[in-house]
Design a protein around this motif. Structure first.
Motif, mmCIF file in Angstrom:
data_model
loop_
_atom_site.group_PDB
_atom_site.id
_atom_site.type_symbol
_atom_site.label_atom_id
_atom_site.label_comp_id
_atom_site.label_asym_id
_atom_site.label_seq_id
_atom_site.Cartn_x
_atom_site.Cartn_y
_atom_site.Cartn_z
ATOM 1 N N LEU A 460 0.992 -1.419 0.231
ATOM 2 C CA LEU A 460 0.245 -0.012 -0.028
ATOM 3 C C LEU A 460 0.796 0.911 0.363
ATOM 4 C CD1 LEU A 460 -2.703 -0.888 2.693
ATOM 5 C CD2 LEU A 460 -2.882 -1.284 0.342
ATOM 6 N N ILE A 461 0.347 2.068 -0.522
ATOM 7 C CA ILE A 461 1.176 3.719 -0.798
ATOM 8 C C ILE A 461 -0.324 4.632 -0.402
ATOM 9 C CG2 ILE A 461 2.426 5.885 -2.223
ATOM 10 C CD1 ILE A 461 3.965 2.564 -1.710
ATOM 11 N N ILE A 462 0.689 5.332 0.913
ATOM 12 C CA ILE A 462 -0.308 6.159 1.679
ATOM 13 C C ILE A 462 -0.505 7.820 1.894
ATOM 14 C CG2 ILE A 462 -1.901 6.796 3.682
ATOM 15 C CD1 ILE A 462 -1.062 3.700 4.593
ATOM 16 N N GLU A 463 -0.662 7.994 0.842
ATOM 17 C CA GLU A 463 -0.401 9.751 0.795
ATOM 18 C C GLU A 463 -1.749 10.564 1.453
ATOM 19 O OE1 GLU A 463 2.516 11.180 -0.276
ATOM 20 O OE2 GLU A 463 3.819 10.019 -1.433
ATOM 21 N N GLY A 464 -1.005 11.502 2.062
ATOM 22 C CA GLY A 464 -1.346 12.675 2.534
ATOM 23 C C GLY A 464 -1.896 14.139 1.554
ATOM 24 N N THR A 465 -2.891 14.486 1.540
ATOM 25 C CA THR A 465 -3.268 15.513 0.537
ATOM 26 C C THR A 465 -3.711 17.013 1.392
ATOM 27 O OG1 THR A 465 -5.016 15.429 -0.967
ATOM 28 C CG2 THR A 465 -2.584 14.997 -1.323
ATOM 29 N N GLU A 466 -4.186 18.283 0.792
ATOM 30 C CA GLU A 466 -4.493 18.799 1.392
ATOM 31 C C GLU A 466 -6.092 18.987 1.904
ATOM 32 O OE1 GLU A 466 -5.662 22.334 3.831
ATOM 33 O OE2 GLU A 466 -3.706 22.086 3.203
ATOM 34 N N VAL A 473 -3.471 1.136 -3.581
ATOM 35 C CA VAL A 473 -3.109 -0.460 -4.118
ATOM 36 C C VAL A 473 -2.284 -1.322 -5.618
ATOM 37 C CG1 VAL A 473 -4.078 -2.937 -3.677
ATOM 38 C CG2 VAL A 473 -5.130 -1.112 -1.547
ATOM 39 N N ASN A 474 -1.235 -2.244 -4.768
ATOM 40 C CA ASN A 474 -0.624 -2.843 -5.592
ATOM 41 C C ASN A 474 0.102 -4.187 -5.384
ATOM 42 O OD1 ASN A 474 0.316 -0.331 -6.803
ATOM 43 N ND2 ASN A 474 1.631 0.740 -5.197
ATOM 44 N N THR A 475 0.394 -5.135 -6.098
ATOM 45 C CA THR A 475 0.426 -6.310 -6.602
ATOM 46 C C THR A 475 2.121 -6.777 -5.965
ATOM 47 O OG1 THR A 475 0.562 -6.266 -8.340
ATOM 48 C CG2 THR A 475 -1.255 -7.177 -8.041
ATOM 49 N N GLY A 476 2.567 -5.768 -5.920
ATOM 50 C CA GLY A 476 3.701 -5.595 -5.926
ATOM 51 C C GLY A 476 4.932 -7.448 -6.158
ATOM 52 N N LYS A 477 5.360 -7.766 -5.178
ATOM 53 C CA LYS A 477 5.655 -9.014 -5.512
ATOM 54 C C LYS A 477 4.549 -10.205 -5.518
ATOM 55 C CE LYS A 477 10.332 -7.144 -2.718
ATOM 56 N NZ LYS A 477 11.139 -8.009 -1.041
ATOM 57 N N ASN A 478 3.505 -9.938 -5.083
ATOM 58 C CA ASN A 478 2.411 -10.748 -5.539
ATOM 59 C C ASN A 478 2.252 -11.638 -7.174
ATOM 60 O OD1 ASN A 478 0.427 -12.955 -5.109
ATOM 61 N ND2 ASN A 478 -0.687 -11.296 -4.051
ATOM 62 N N VAL A 479 2.608 -12.583 -7.677
ATOM 63 C CA VAL A 479 2.570 -12.843 -8.909
ATOM 64 C C VAL A 479 1.541 -14.196 -8.942
ATOM 65 C CG1 VAL A 479 4.602 -12.838 -9.619
ATOM 66 C CG2 VAL A 479 4.599 -14.223 -8.242
ATOM 67 N N GLY A 480 1.107 -14.932 -7.285
ATOM 68 C CA GLY A 480 -0.080 -15.382 -7.609
ATOM 69 C C GLY A 480 0.597 -16.930 -8.248
ATOM 70 N N ASN A 491 -5.354 -10.542 -3.420
ATOM 71 C CA ASN A 491 -4.117 -9.819 -2.673
ATOM 72 C C ASN A 491 -5.305 -8.071 -2.081
ATOM 73 O OD1 ASN A 491 -1.283 -7.773 -3.414
ATOM 74 N ND2 ASN A 491 -3.118 -6.834 -4.344
ATOM 75 N N ASN A 492 -6.312 -7.750 -3.039
ATOM 76 C CA ASN A 492 -7.724 -6.704 -3.037
ATOM 77 C C ASN A 492 -7.714 -6.888 -1.315
ATOM 78 O OD1 ASN A 492 -6.837 -5.282 -4.976
ATOM 79 N ND2 ASN A 492 -8.517 -5.442 -5.849
ATOM 80 N N LEU A 493 -8.303 -8.441 -1.027
ATOM 81 C CA LEU A 493 -8.967 -8.798 0.065
ATOM 82 C C LEU A 493 -8.310 -8.553 1.316
ATOM 83 C CD1 LEU A 493 -10.987 -12.159 -0.809
ATOM 84 C CD2 LEU A 493 -11.530 -10.037 -0.158
ATOM 85 N N GLU A 494 -7.011 -8.743 1.145
ATOM 86 C CA GLU A 494 -5.829 -8.873 1.861
ATOM 87 C C GLU A 494 -5.386 -7.163 2.250
ATOM 88 O OE1 GLU A 494 -1.231 -9.931 3.534
ATOM 89 O OE2 GLU A 494 -1.882 -10.443 1.503
ATOM 90 N N ALA A 495 -5.866 -6.027 0.581
ATOM 91 C CA ALA A 495 -5.463 -5.232 0.596
ATOM 92 C C ALA A 495 -6.759 -4.389 1.672
ATOM 93 C CB ALA A 495 -5.035 -4.765 -0.361
ATOM 94 N N ALA A 496 -8.032 -4.782 2.057
ATOM 95 C CA ALA A 496 -9.340 -4.772 2.682
ATOM 96 C C ALA A 496 -8.595 -4.750 3.785
ATOM 97 C CB ALA A 496 -10.077 -5.146 1.637
ATOM 98 N N GLU A 497 -8.077 -5.734 4.273
ATOM 99 C CA GLU A 497 -7.974 -5.692 5.477
ATOM 100 C C GLU A 497 -6.892 -4.849 6.146
ATOM 101 O OE1 GLU A 497 -9.329 -7.317 7.703
ATOM 102 O OE2 GLU A 497 -11.109 -8.924 6.866
ATOM 103 N N GLU A 498 -5.629 -4.347 5.833
ATOM 104 C CA GLU A 498 -5.143 -3.239 5.723
ATOM 105 C C GLU A 498 -4.985 -2.207 6.030
ATOM 106 O OE1 GLU A 498 -1.822 -3.187 7.638
ATOM 107 O OE2 GLU A 498 -2.298 -4.950 7.641
#
Length: 589
Positions: A460-466, A473-480, A491-498
């Protein structure tokens, strides 16, 4: 006027003759006001720009130009510093005897005026009185005697003599701040930083008597002075009013009145802070005041009636019967989740305690000049324990002896069955600080990174703006293993929890946009959003989540109460001022 200007060099050469001159001129020095004179004396300088009525010699007419610094302007027309060349001071910086006397008297008057004004701004009762002592939340009371069967049921589960629970709260008291960390198992789920109460930034829940500064019909809001550096904002939807007090009353089926018809400038109102001031924004207010207790929340002068929806139906029915008898006729009451299995006597005592507290606040408001603080919430540790501590916590560990004694006494008075779960942590005997022993520091540092790794290899990449916070959400090293759609779905299911965990841990509020990896199957999209909503259900902060769009985006909001985790433990970089980039100076040479 030309003759007056021609006389200036003579007065500069002979200050005594100028002081005694029977015909005052422009720039001439004036003596101090006579005893009994209603006008203020010179404001820090020998000039008579304050509008002294005595003029120069007796019988001379007063000149209108001297009113520029007179009443209503704080005497700022004359010079404010001794030795200034303005307002008739001597060229060489010297003053005559009469000038010195006037200046000293003016300085005394000005200092007294400023002191009185400062005290009034802090909420004094007119005339420069001391600010009133605000009502403090009640944290000690006699415990209700319960039978052994009830105590055993409320103590919760134990294993080998030790309490068992899903959560653990750790409280570390430092020299500059107190940290309250909540662990679910061994995982850090919440972290709050509380600094000593300063009545400026940590004011959520405080009650004030404020003064309306101005009403903005175009914004449907009013700015209110509550004795903080920045005026607070009160929106039209948070204004309480009596229809009979309005001009013509409120007609049936008529539209709600406009805010300019309810509030006027300089009007004194009782209000409560619902959101701490953040950055350049002032606090947010409401006139619907609420006083939280251990088992109930009192809503004064309201017909509110409610029971927590988190309680089972059978328990809600039992509490409804108790509430019908305990509810005051003129006030509203909301039963909290912590009231599960409590007795009628405990609820009645909680209601009576809050009603007495509100009576004290009302009495203080009647004799206090706005703006002033009427009621102050307790410090963060007590407040969090009051609202969250249940038998689901296996314990509260505190590393400060004084705070430990205070918290234990408080828990023993409101929930005696759980008092044994409050423990003192002796750092010297244990050999490690509390936050290191519970592996909180390392999890806290990870929570401050913009990149969060998932167990499957995604990120996950978390960026705050005004305006909002963006989470990618990125798959990154997750190749399945099987197919692209299946890999993306898992990957999205795991990302939703995180994502739900990170929002709670970092206390991110406002508008949030989440960019999930695109999924082609509608069933998979529905499953991801269902998992995300279930994960957010464990968060006490109110959220609103919309369905996944065709672009794979999820738009949501999370109520923002104060500054987030990042802002509470960090400062802006003095070089880039938070932008994260430093200019390459050679490019602009």
């Amino acid at each position: 006027m030309a003759d007056e200007q021609a006389q200036k060099p003579d007065r500069g050469r002979d200050d005594r003759s100028a002081a005694n001159d029977s015909k005052p001129s422009v720039g001439d020095s004036r003596p101090a006001p006579k005893i009994g004179d209603s006008r203020p004396g010179p404001a820090g300088g020998p000039s008579d720009a304050s509008g002294s009525p005595s003029g120069g010699a007796e019988g001379q007419p007063k000149k209108r130009r001297r009113r520029r610094g007179g009443r209503g302007r704080g005497g700022q027309g004359g010079g404010q510093q001794s030795g200034s060349s303005q307002g008739g001071s001597q060229p060489n910086g010297q003053k005559t005897g009469s000038q010195k006397a006037g200046s000293q008297k003016a300085s005394s008057q000005k200092g007294s005026s400023q002191k009185a004004s400062g005290q009034r701004n802090r909420g004094g009762k007119g005339g420069g009185g001391r600010p009133p002592t605000p009502i403090e939340a009640i944290t000690t009371d006699e415990a209700v005697e319960l039978d052994e069967k009830t105590l055993k049921r409320r103590r919760g589960r134990t294993r080998k003599g030790k309490a068992v629970g899903r959560y653990l709260m750790c409280v570390h008291v430092g020299p500059d701040a107190t940290q309250i960390a909540t662990l679910e198992g061994r995982k850090l789920v919440e972290h709050q930083v509380s600094r000593p109460a300063d009545d400026v930034s940590q004011i959520h829940g405080n009650i004030y008597i404020g003064r309306v500064q101005n009403v903005l019909p175009g914004m449907e809001a009013a700015f209110v002075d509550i004795a903080t550096p920045k005026n607070a904002v009160l929106y039209a939807g948070d204004v309480q009013y009596d229809a009979d007090d309005l001009d013509g009353g409120k007609k049936k089926n008529s539209k709600p009145p406009r805010i300019e018809d309810i509030l006027k400038a300089k009007q004194a109102i009782v209000c409560q802070v619902t959101k701490n001031p953040i950055a350049h924004k002032g606090a947010r207010l409401t006139q619907e005041v609420s006083l939280p207790g251990r088992f109930v929340v009192l809503v004064p002068n309201s017909s509110t009636y409610g029971i927590s929806k988190r309680l089972p139906d059978g328990e809600r029915k039992r509490l409804r019967g108790i509430l019908d008898k305990a509810k005051p006729q003129q006030h509203g009451v909301i039963v909290r989740t912590a009231a599960e299995n409590v007795t009628a006597e405990e609820i009645q005592r909680d209601v009576a305690r809050l009603v007495a507290q509100w009576t004290d606040i009302e009495n203080l408001a009647k004799k206090t000049k706005a703006p002033a603080l009427l009621y102050r919430e307790p410090e963060a540790a007590v407040r969090i324990i009051r609202e969250e501590f249940t038998k689901d916590f296996r314990g509260i560990i505190i590393d400060d002896r004084d705070l430990y004694e205070e918290i234990r006494a408080y828990v023993a008075s409101i929930t005696p069955a759980l008092a044994e779960r409050v423990e003192f942590y002796d750092e010297q005997a244990e050999g490690l600080p509390l936050l290191e022993r519970q592996h909180i520091h390392e999890q806290l540092h990870k929570a401050l990174d913009r990149k969060v790794w998932l167990r499957s290899g995604g990120s996950l990449i978390i960026e705050g703006t005004e305006a909002l916070t963006v989470i990618d959400v990125n798959t990154g090293k997750n190749v399945g293993k099987s197919s692209l759609e299946e890999t993306v779905f898992r990957n999205n299911l795991e990302a939703a929890e995180e994502v739900a965990h990170q929002l709670r841990l970092r206390d991110i509020g406002g508008i949030i946009v989440i960019d999930f990896v695109d999924m082609e199957i509608a069933k998979n999209r529905d499953e991801v959003i269902r998992t995300f909503r279930n994960a957010l259900a464990r968060d006490k902060t109110r959220t609103q989540v919309f369905d996944i769009s065709d672009l794979g985006l999820v738009e949501m909001t999370r109520k923002r109460i104060g500054e987030g985790l990042l802002e509470s433990v960090t400062d802006l970089c003095p070089t880039c001022e938070g932008r994260g980039h430093v200019m390459i100076e050679s490019v602009f040479d």
